[in-house]
Design an enzyme around this catalytic site. Sequence first.
Site, PDB file in Angstrom:
ATOM      1  N   ASP A 797       0.749  -1.060  -0.066  1.00 31.15           N
ATOM      2  CA  ASP A 797       0.089  -0.143   0.094  1.00 31.15           C
ATOM      3  C   ASP A 797       0.780   1.332  -0.117  1.00 31.15           C
ATOM      4  O   ASP A 797       2.035   1.022   0.316  1.00 31.15           O
ATOM      5  CB  ASP A 797      -0.914  -0.376   1.153  1.00 31.15           C
ATOM      6  CG  ASP A 797      -1.767   1.349   1.243  1.00 31.15           C
ATOM      7  OD1 ASP A 797      -2.407   1.591   0.397  1.00 31.15           O
ATOM      8  OD2 ASP A 797      -1.769   1.730   2.582  1.00 31.15           O
ATOM      9  N   LEU A 798       0.512   2.366  -0.432  1.00 27.43           N
ATOM     10  CA  LEU A 798       1.065   3.361  -0.391  1.00 27.43           C
ATOM     11  C   LEU A 798       1.086   4.489   1.079  1.00 27.43           C
ATOM     12  O   LEU A 798       1.979   4.559   1.557  1.00 27.43           O
ATOM     13  CB  LEU A 798       0.790   4.527  -1.534  1.00 27.43           C
ATOM     14  CG  LEU A 798       1.432   5.872  -1.787  1.00 27.43           C
ATOM     15  CD1 LEU A 798       2.917   5.740  -1.720  1.00 27.43           C
ATOM     16  CD2 LEU A 798       0.901   6.274  -3.004  1.00 27.43           C
ATOM     17  N   ASP A 799      -0.153   4.744   1.260  1.00 26.03           N
ATOM     18  CA  ASP A 799      -0.195   5.724   2.344  1.00 26.03           C
ATOM     19  C   ASP A 799      -0.168   4.969   3.460  1.00 26.03           C
ATOM     20  O   ASP A 799      -0.887   4.018   3.833  1.00 26.03           O
ATOM     21  CB  ASP A 799      -1.890   6.572   2.259  1.00 26.03           C
ATOM     22  CG  ASP A 799      -2.012   7.313   0.946  1.00 26.03           C
ATOM     23  OD1 ASP A 799      -0.883   7.805   0.450  1.00 26.03           O
ATOM     24  OD2 ASP A 799      -3.075   7.423   0.642  1.00 26.03           O
ATOM     25  N   THR A 805       0.789  10.021   3.879  1.00 24.35           N
ATOM     26  CA  THR A 805       0.208  11.098   3.250  1.00 24.35           C
ATOM     27  C   THR A 805      -1.237  11.276   3.921  1.00 24.35           C
ATOM     28  O   THR A 805      -1.964  12.057   3.379  1.00 24.35           O
ATOM     29  CB  THR A 805      -0.141  10.645   1.750  1.00 24.35           C
ATOM     30  OG1 THR A 805      -0.789   9.523   1.486  1.00 24.35           O
ATOM     31  CG2 THR A 805       1.236  10.687   0.860  1.00 24.35           C
ATOM     32  N   LYS A 833      -9.628   5.852   6.338  1.00 23.24           N
ATOM     33  CA  LYS A 833      -8.617   5.309   6.060  1.00 23.24           C
ATOM     34  C   LYS A 833      -8.607   4.234   5.101  1.00 23.24           C
ATOM     35  O   LYS A 833      -9.464   3.292   5.371  1.00 23.24           O
ATOM     36  CB  LYS A 833      -7.989   4.988   7.563  1.00 23.24           C
ATOM     37  CG  LYS A 833      -6.579   4.709   7.386  1.00 23.24           C
ATOM     38  CD  LYS A 833      -5.954   4.558   8.864  1.00 23.24           C
ATOM     39  CE  LYS A 833      -4.329   4.650   9.022  1.00 23.24           C
ATOM     40  NZ  LYS A 833      -3.751   4.364  10.369  1.00 23.24           N
ATOM     41  N   SER A 902      -2.715   1.226  -4.364  1.00 23.68           N
ATOM     42  CA  SER A 902      -2.989   2.376  -3.642  1.00 23.68           C
ATOM     43  C   SER A 902      -4.515   2.911  -4.075  1.00 23.68           C
ATOM     44  O   SER A 902      -5.068   2.996  -5.058  1.00 23.68           O
ATOM     45  CB  SER A 902      -2.278   3.580  -3.693  1.00 23.68           C
ATOM     46  OG  SER A 902      -2.671   4.603  -3.438  1.00 23.68           O
ATOM     47  N   ALA A 903      -5.402   3.312  -2.809  1.00 23.54           N
ATOM     48  CA  ALA A 903      -6.624   3.759  -3.260  1.00 23.54           C
ATOM     49  C   ALA A 903      -6.532   5.271  -3.754  1.00 23.54           C
ATOM     50  O   ALA A 903      -7.579   5.684  -4.152  1.00 23.54           O
ATOM     51  CB  ALA A 903      -7.378   3.733  -1.988  1.00 23.54           C
ATOM     52  N   LYS A 933     -11.329  -0.833  -1.235  1.00 22.81           N
ATOM     53  CA  LYS A 933     -10.971  -1.680  -0.282  1.00 22.81           C
ATOM     54  C   LYS A 933     -12.254  -1.658   0.752  1.00 22.81           C
ATOM     55  O   LYS A 933     -12.657  -0.798   0.852  1.00 22.81           O
ATOM     56  CB  LYS A 933      -9.843  -1.462   0.468  1.00 22.81           C
ATOM     57  CG  LYS A 933      -8.558  -1.396  -0.370  1.00 22.81           C
ATOM     58  CD  LYS A 933      -7.203  -0.869   0.474  1.00 22.81           C
ATOM     59  CE  LYS A 933      -6.259  -0.666  -0.774  1.00 22.81           C
ATOM     60  NZ  LYS A 933      -4.992  -0.007  -0.023  1.00 22.81           N
ATOM     61  N   GLU A 957       0.057  -3.479   4.540  1.00 22.94           N
ATOM     62  CA  GLU A 957      -0.957  -2.336   4.431  1.00 22.94           C
ATOM     63  C   GLU A 957      -0.918  -1.792   6.216  1.00 22.94           C
ATOM     64  O   GLU A 957      -0.219  -2.611   6.849  1.00 22.94           O
ATOM     65  CB  GLU A 957      -2.609  -3.139   4.386  1.00 22.94           C
ATOM     66  CG  GLU A 957      -3.090  -2.844   3.128  1.00 22.94           C
ATOM     67  CD  GLU A 957      -3.666  -1.578   2.892  1.00 22.94           C
ATOM     68  OE1 GLU A 957      -3.607  -0.639   3.689  1.00 22.94           O
ATOM     69  OE2 GLU A 957      -4.304  -1.276   1.625  1.00 22.94           O
ATOM     70  N   ASP A 958      -1.432  -0.588   6.076  1.00 22.29           N
ATOM     71  CA  ASP A 958      -1.753   0.137   7.335  1.00 22.29           C
ATOM     72  C   ASP A 958      -3.060   0.294   7.948  1.00 22.29           C
ATOM     73  O   ASP A 958      -3.189   0.677   9.034  1.00 22.29           O
ATOM     74  CB  ASP A 958      -0.852   1.287   7.472  1.00 22.29           C
ATOM     75  CG  ASP A 958      -1.794   2.431   6.802  1.00 22.29           C
ATOM     76  OD1 ASP A 958      -1.959   3.561   7.117  1.00 22.29           O
ATOM     77  OD2 ASP A 958      -2.125   2.204   5.593  1.00 22.29           O
TER      78      ASP A 958
END
Length: 1023
Positions: A797-799, A805, A833, A902-903, A933, A957-958
């Site tokens: 995942d990105l964020d 971010t 989130k 990433s969303a 997601k 993922e976070d």
Amino acid sequence: MDLQETAQVLPPLGRAWRDPWVVTRQNADPAAFAQDESLFALSNGALGVRGGLEEGDSASQACFLAGAWERTPIEYHERFPGFAAHTDTRIPVADGTRIHLRLGDTPVRLGEGEWQQFERALDLRTGSYRRQLRWRSPDGATLLIDAERIVSFDSAALLAIRYRVTSVDYTGPVTLESSISTARSATEQGDDPRIGTRVDGGLATIDAAAGDSVAHVLQRTAHSDIRVACMQQHAIIDDSLGFRLANLAQHGVMQVFEGDLAPGKSVTFEKYVAYAWTQPGGADTDAELLARTASALIQAYEHGYDALLARQTQALTQLWQNADLAIDGDPVTEQALRFNLFHIFQSSSRDGRGSTAAKGLTGEGYEGHYFWDAEAFMLPAMVALAPDVARSMLMYRHGTLDRARAHAREMNHARGALYAWRTISGDECSAYFPSGSAQYHINAAVAWAIRHYVDASGDDAFLRDVGAEMLFETARIWLDIGHFNARRGGAFCIHDVTGPDEYTALVDNNHYTNRMAQRHLRDAANVARWLADTAPDSFAELARRIGLEQFEIMQWQRAAELMYLAEDAELGIFPQDDTFLDKPRMPARSAGEGKRPLLLELHPLTIYRHQVCKQADTLLALLLAGDDVTVAAKRRNFDYYEDVTVHDSTLSASTFGVMAAEVGEADKAWRYFQDTLRVDLDDLHGNAAHGLHMAAMAGSWQSLAWGYGGMRVVDGELRLRPQLPDAWHRYRFGIAWQRGHLRVEVDRTGVRYTVTRGDQLHFRHAGEHVRLRQGESISMPHRAPASDASLQAVIFDLDGVIADTAVVHRAAWEQLAHDIGAPFDEHIAERMKGVDRRGSLEILLERAPHAYSEREKRVLEDRKNSYYVAQIECFGPDQLLRGARSAVESVRDAGLRTGLASASRNAPLLLDRLGIAELFDYVVDASRITHSKPHPEIFLAAATGLGVAPETCLGVEDAAAGVDSILAAGMRAVGVGDATVLARAEDILVGIEAFDIQRYISGQPNDRETSSEVLPNHCSGPL
């Protein structure tokens, strides 16, 4: 005091839980009597007697014979070729339980007196039903009535009753009127087609007689031409009663006995009732039928009730030794499991002329018909606990093979055999072919059961003498209803069938049907080769008799190899059929709509047009024949089909429970286990009064042995991978295997296997081969399911994983909230989130001052994005989370592929700003997907773009929604952040700097850490 009120003063249900071998009920409410009559029914596979009161006149009390049924023509306004011509209906026979009382000249009517104490008890060790009633008459006379009964396993159809009446405070004469009642007829069908029927004809009395020794009635059906004899005889205990008279009653025969009572004094007799019957059109004379009943009564009288009870106990000893069941810490479940196994065992035929009906011999539900669940659910339990019973069930199918051939011709098949969807005689009894005759998968269920029985029992003689013929004749049908489809690359496709899910009918390539047919065809070809090698003369004779040619066997093998088993690339699941995924989902029912299934509320076409499942279908295929399917794929299918299954069938919960245990959904496994365990004890579907649900009962055993025990039979080999539910301290169960017996004991330290019977047993524990001799034991550790495939890719995942971010997103959303006057708080921020832009906007607008049009929403999305883009313009490599770059580089250095899911639609821009775009082999952002997601689409799309299977991927993922998305995609999940939020992840890291790819390659995840996460630096400045 009426009966309803007395229920409030009776002792609480206590003894039921103190003794896990005895099921008791103390409910004196007549509204519950019909259910209790089912729960306390007794049977021996031929005779079934519901658990009513001897002196009562319940409208639902009945006796049944598996071999006594009536044939009724099915009337159609429009009849077409091949439609079922008639239905078989098992009908109540003469009831030999009746014993009415008189005190002086006053008849005892239980409903007019006071029930001071009442209890029913089913003793699972002895197979006996006992009940006691302390009753006070309107005149003030108090009696204690004790009754006990068995249906003998030693006799074809013998009911034995010990009946005692004790005076508490009454002095005077007592009369016992013991009768055989013919008043009961089949229940008429109402608005629920599962209950009752329209019977044309039924049983009529053709002879009756009563004397001082015996009394009998002889009945005959109008159309099936079955004759039934019922005869009774009594033994007086301690000369407490004397014979008074015998006569013919309006409905049956009666023998009357008299005695005297005083306080503390009892009168007791034993009543024996024997049944005999003919096959349809049987040649036995009436005299021969009566002679058979008389002979059974003579033997019963000579033995006496105590000896019969001891023999009954002995007959059950082998069952309980094989079951070897114990649960430390949960006596309620232990009792319920034994109760369920007892009912399956006693309701299953032992003479090869019947199987196990959907309701056993406990009630009139489903007309007493046999369905495919006899082979797919009930038989596996009997294979493990009573192999002789399982063999008898299969012998019934062989005995009706000619009727299956005739049914195949009705369905325009020139060769082969097609077993009837629902039947007693072997003829098709379903008047609604879309969910009846179209369920060709019954052939595969019978074939699966043959292989399962032979593998477990080692009974190769059965396979040689009868099983092979059944396999070959039924396999032929698949080549008629399918073909090698050039439009699908030559794959073998099966057309216009209905799978187990009756809410989807007449479809192409039903996954369950195709997968089970594949196994059937493969097994038929293998057995043909085996028989030709081991018994060439037998094979040649069978091939000549049924006209089997070598080319057919080759076609079976080819069809199995090329069977069409589609997998949806986007969802990573097996579509239930060719069109299932194209349909809209069924709108959810409101909570107030009750327990009635959809089939009683909606026209079938309305149901067929929706993506809704009555019961497990594709999942059941993966349970019975999914040996080559990865656990990850099973998880994806479990998650998807759980959302569209309404479980209107009691068959469904056990399959979902077993699969939940296999894919690691412990809480769901427990919930489904409880659902199938107590379907009848708690009347979860509201219809236990019409008979018990045999498949659900068998499913509870499957949930224990196949679910928690991890039992499977693969290529003839027994495999186990036990796990321990959190609710239990330890448990034990047994399996009859290859003429031996294996005990499986599971506790928190591991698993202990012991061979209690048999020379030597071979099996696998969590993939490891084990060989034990009789008396030997071995202890082995618990082992979680091994990874199905080596790791090939990591999808980040990105964020919150690569760069934080989230604060920028939050600030942008908070600014937008301020612009439109909508509230914004921590709860809203947490819900956003991991959610895409539109989903986040919908969350924000839930509490907005006014509604927004679609056009206005798009404007708001663009405004929020402009805030976000302006902020990330100042991002650079310094905004990477500590350890992020090295984590991605370590994956590439290990030779694995890297992906990003990433969303954010700005993911490519952000990667460029962070200076890491070149580190990712494939990037999926919100612009490439339809579902956000926790839907698995984004991770499945990343796996597809990387060219790897989902089960070979690790997701990082976070957010909880992101972890759910990874798991739904069938991937391993690593969480970065708060352990309480990310609890479903396989591994949880404080921050991405703790990521160690070598641990995941070796299959050894990090220990979970729960300290606070690492916070990044952010670009400053107002939005």
